[in-house]
Design an enzyme around this catalytic site. Structure first.
Site, short mmCIF file in Angstrom:
data_model
loop_
_atom_site.label_atom_id
_atom_site.label_comp_id
_atom_site.label_asym_id
_atom_site.label_seq_id
_atom_site.Cartn_x
_atom_site.Cartn_y
_atom_site.Cartn_z
N GLU A 155 -7.11 3.44 6.90
CA GLU A 155 -5.74 3.95 7.00
C GLU A 155 -5.12 4.08 5.61
O GLU A 155 -4.48 5.09 5.28
CB GLU A 155 -4.90 3.03 7.88
CG GLU A 155 -3.54 3.58 8.23
CD GLU A 155 -2.77 2.69 9.20
OE1 GLU A 155 -1.62 3.05 9.52
OE2 GLU A 155 -3.31 1.63 9.61
N GLY A 159 4.85 0.32 12.11
CA GLY A 159 5.51 -0.69 12.92
C GLY A 159 4.78 -2.02 12.91
O GLY A 159 5.40 -3.08 13.00
N ALA A 160 3.43 -1.96 12.80
CA ALA A 160 2.65 -3.19 12.89
C ALA A 160 1.88 -3.54 11.62
O ALA A 160 1.40 -4.66 11.48
CB ALA A 160 1.66 -3.08 14.06
N SER A 161 1.73 -2.59 10.69
CA SER A 161 1.00 -2.89 9.45
C SER A 161 1.59 -2.10 8.30
O SER A 161 2.35 -1.15 8.48
CB SER A 161 -0.49 -2.55 9.60
OG SER A 161 -0.68 -1.14 9.70
N THR A 162 1.21 -2.50 7.10
CA THR A 162 1.62 -1.77 5.89
C THR A 162 0.44 -1.71 4.95
O THR A 162 -0.39 -2.63 4.90
CB THR A 162 2.83 -2.45 5.22
OG1 THR A 162 3.27 -1.63 4.12
CG2 THR A 162 2.51 -3.84 4.71
N GLN A 163 0.32 -0.59 4.21
CA GLN A 163 -0.81 -0.36 3.33
C GLN A 163 -0.34 -0.02 1.91
O GLN A 163 0.67 0.65 1.74
CB GLN A 163 -1.69 0.81 3.81
CG GLN A 163 -2.48 0.53 5.05
CD GLN A 163 -1.65 0.47 6.32
OE1 GLN A 163 -1.72 -0.49 7.08
NE2 GLN A 163 -0.82 1.48 6.54
#
Length: 497
Positions: free
Chosen positions: A174, A203-207
C-alpha cells in the site's frame, strides 16, 4: 533546318542533365510532401482501460483509468477517467452479512459499464485491493474475511470486464504503490527527477514512503522495496502502521482515557459543549484495542468535550511508544526510519481533514497552524454545528481530534520539524487523478512502467526537421539551376570599345 538544330543545342531543357534535374526535383517534392503528411497526420486515438476498487476500512471507491492504446509501455500516461464512491461502509463491515458486501458494489459497477466503451469491456482488467480494514478482519476472524471475499468476487465476476481477482494488500504494498502513483503522475520517474515522498492516512492504517540517500536497506530490510523504473534504480523506504489510521487512533485514545472504566470522561479532543453516550463494546470491538477493555466496566460512558488542543496532544502522544528503539533512529513503536528527505505529498485523510480545517497551506509557520487548530478546538460545539449544517455530526465531531492527531503524527511520530513541515504538500489530485495506491497497483499488475528507459521514436523531432531542411535546400538549388536559361550571358555579348 540548321537554325532549329542550333536552337536545340543552345536550349538546356533539351539536354539530358535537365531531364535528370527535373526527375530529382519531382522525387524530392514527393518525398518532402510524403514525410510531412505521415509525420503530421492526425491519428484516430484508441484507448485502453483499467478498473481498480479500493476497499478501505471506512468505504470502497472505484477508479477507472485510461491510456493511449499504442503507448502502453512508452510515452503514454495512464490518467483517471472516472471515480465512484460506493454507498455504505467498507466491505469489512459486512462480516456478518457478506452477500451485502457484493451487492454494495453494484451501482458503481453499472457506472463503470457506462464509462468504458462496450467494445473494450472484455479486455478491461478489473482488480479489487483491500487494505487495513480487511487486514484487521482477517486477523480477528479469517473465516468471516474469506466469506466477504467470496461474496465480492462473485459479484465482480458477473461484470462484463476481465476480473483479475480480489486480495488484501500488505501494508508495504500500500505504501509503495502510493509512492509510485504520486511520482508517476508528476512525471518524476520518467524524467529521473528528485522523487516525492508519500504520506497516506486511512481509517485503519497510515503509510510513509520516501527515498533517502542514507537508506540502503541494510539496517531494516523489512522496510525496503527496490524498484527499477524507466532505467532508474530506486531503493524505497516504506512502512505501514496498522491501527494508526485516524479512526483506529481515535479508539486508541478513547481506550487510554477509559482504562479505569469510568461512566464519564472529559475529552480535550472534542469541542466544548459536545456530549455523547458511547458504548464500551463498540469502542473495544476492534483488534487494535480489544485486549485493553477494562474489566467490570459499565455498558456505556458519557463523553463530554473539553476542547483543549495542548491537552488533546498529550492524550494523543500516549498512543505512540517513543521509549524503545534498537536501531540508529526510529519513528515510533520501535520502527526504524531514516532521516526525512525531499518534498512529501500527503493525501487521503490528511488532505480531507486539513482541507476542512483550512490548514492545507504549509507556507504558514507550523506554530501558526497549531494556534489556528487550538482556536478551532476551543470553539463551542453549538457554533461548530451552526457553521457546518450539511456535515454529518459523526464526522464533524471528530475534526478537532483528527487535526491534532495529524500534527502529532507528523511532528512527534515522523519527526517533521518546523522547517521540514513546509516540505509537505497536502494533495487530493495530481493532474486530474486521485492520489493513492490504486493507480500504482494497476501500473504494476499491467507492467505499464518499463524497467528500462523507453526506446527513442524512429523519427525524432530533430531528425524530422533536419530531413525537411535538407530537402528544402535541395529543391531550392534545383530551382535555381532550372532557371539557367534565363541567366544573363554577359560573357557572350560583344563589348563596345
Amino acid at each position: 533546318m540548321s537554325a532549329q538544330r542550333e536552337m536545340k543545342e543552345k536550349n538546356p531543357w533539351h539536354m539530358p542533365v535537365t531531364i535528370i534535374i527535373t526527375v530529382i526535383g519531382v522525387i524530392a517534392i514527393v518525398a518532402l510532401v510524403t514525410v510531412a503528411v505521415l509525420q503530421n497526420r492526425p491519428l484516430p486515438q484508441k484507448y485502453k482501460y483499467g478498473i481498480v476498487l479500493d476497499a478501505g476500512s471506512s468505504h470502497t471507491a472505484l477508479y477507472i483509468y485510461e491510456w493511449p492504446a499504442e503507448k502502453d509501455n512508452n510515452t503514454g500516461r495512464a490518467e483517471q477517467k472516472h471515480s465512484c464512491k460506493v454507498k455504505g461502509p467498507g466491505i469489512s463491515s459486512y462480516a456478518s452479512a457478506p452477500l451485502k458486501a457484493g451487492e454494495s458494489l453494484r451501482a458503481c459497477m453499472q457506472e463503470a459499464e457506462q464509462w468504458v466503451p462496450e467494445r473494450r469491456h472484455r479486455e478491461t482488467p478489473l482488480y479489487l485491493g483491500a487494505t487495513a480494514g480487511m487486514r484487521l478482519l482477517n486477523m480477528e476472524n479469517s473465516t468471516a474475511s474469506d466469506g466477504v471475499f467470496r461474496a465480492v468476487e462473485g459479484a465482480l465476476q458477473k461484470a462484463p470486464f476481465s476480473f483479475q481477482g480480489a486480495r488484501i494488500l500488505s501494508g508495504q504494498e500500500e505504501g509503495a504503490f502510493g509512492w509510485v502513483t504520486v511520482n508517476y503522475l508528476d512525471d518524476r520517474l520518467k524524467q529521473g527527477l528528485e522523487t516525492t515522498g508519500a504520506l497516506d492516512l486511512g481509517g485503519a492504517s497510515t503509510q510513509i514512503s520516501f527515498i533517502s540517500d542514507k537508506f540502503d536497506g541494510s539496517e531494516s530490510q523489512s522496510n525496503s522495496v527496490a524498484f527499477r523504473l524507466y532505467g532508474n534504480d530506486y531503493n524505497l523506504y516504506t512502512h505501514s502502521f496498522l491501527c494508526y489510521g485516524k479512526d483506529q487512533a481515535l479508539r486508541l485514545t478513547l481506550a487510554h482515557q477509559t482504562q479505569s472504566g469510568p461512566n464519564l470522561i472529559s475529552d480535550p479532543c472534542f469541542n466544548p459543549g459536545y456530549s455523547s453516550t458511547k458504548n464500551y463494546s463498540a469502542i473495544y470491538d476492534s483488534p487494535c484495542v480489544s485486549n485493553r477493555k477494562p474489566q467490570g466496566a459499565p455498558l456505556s460512558f458519557i463523553q463530554e468535550g473539553k476542547g483543549n488542543f495542548l491537552q488533546c496532544q498529550e492524550v494523543v502522544k500516549n498512543v505512540f511508544n517513543f521509549t524503545h528503539c534498537k536501531y540508529s533512529q526510529c519513528s515510533f513503536n520501535g520502527v526504524f526510519q531514516p532521516l526525512l528527505q525531499g518534498p512529501f505529498g500527503a493525501f487521503s485523510a490528511y488532505y480531507f481533514v486539513m482541507n476542512f480545517l483550512n490548514l492545507t497551506d504549509t507556507t504558514i509557520p507550523l506554530e501558526t497552524v497549531k494556534q489556528k487548530l487550538a482556536s478551532y478546538c476551543a470553539t463551542p460545539w453549538s457554533q461548530i454545528m451552526q457553521q457546518h449544517p450539511d456535515v454529518k455530526v459523526k464526522y464533524l465531531a471528530e475534526y478537532c481530534f483528527s487535526g491534532t492527531y495529524i500534527l502529532t503524527l507528523l511532528t512527534e511520530g515522523y519527526n517533521f520539524t518546523s522547517e521540514s513541515y513546509s516540505d509537505i504538500k497536502f494533495i487530493k489530485k495530481i493532474k486530474g487523478s486521485d492520489a493513492g495506491w490504486t493507480l500504482g497497483y494497476m501500473l504494476n499488475l499491467t507492467n505499464m512502467i518499463p524497467a528500462e528507459a523507453p526506446d527513442s521514436p524512429p523519427l525524432p523531432h530533430a531528425g524530422y526537421v533536419s530531413i525537411v531542411t535538407i530537402m528544402a535546400i535541395l529543391l531550392l538549388i534545383l530551382f535555381i539551376i532550372s532557371l539557367r536559361p534565363l541567366w544573363p550571358r554577359c560573357s557572350k555579348q560583344p563589348q563596345i570599345v
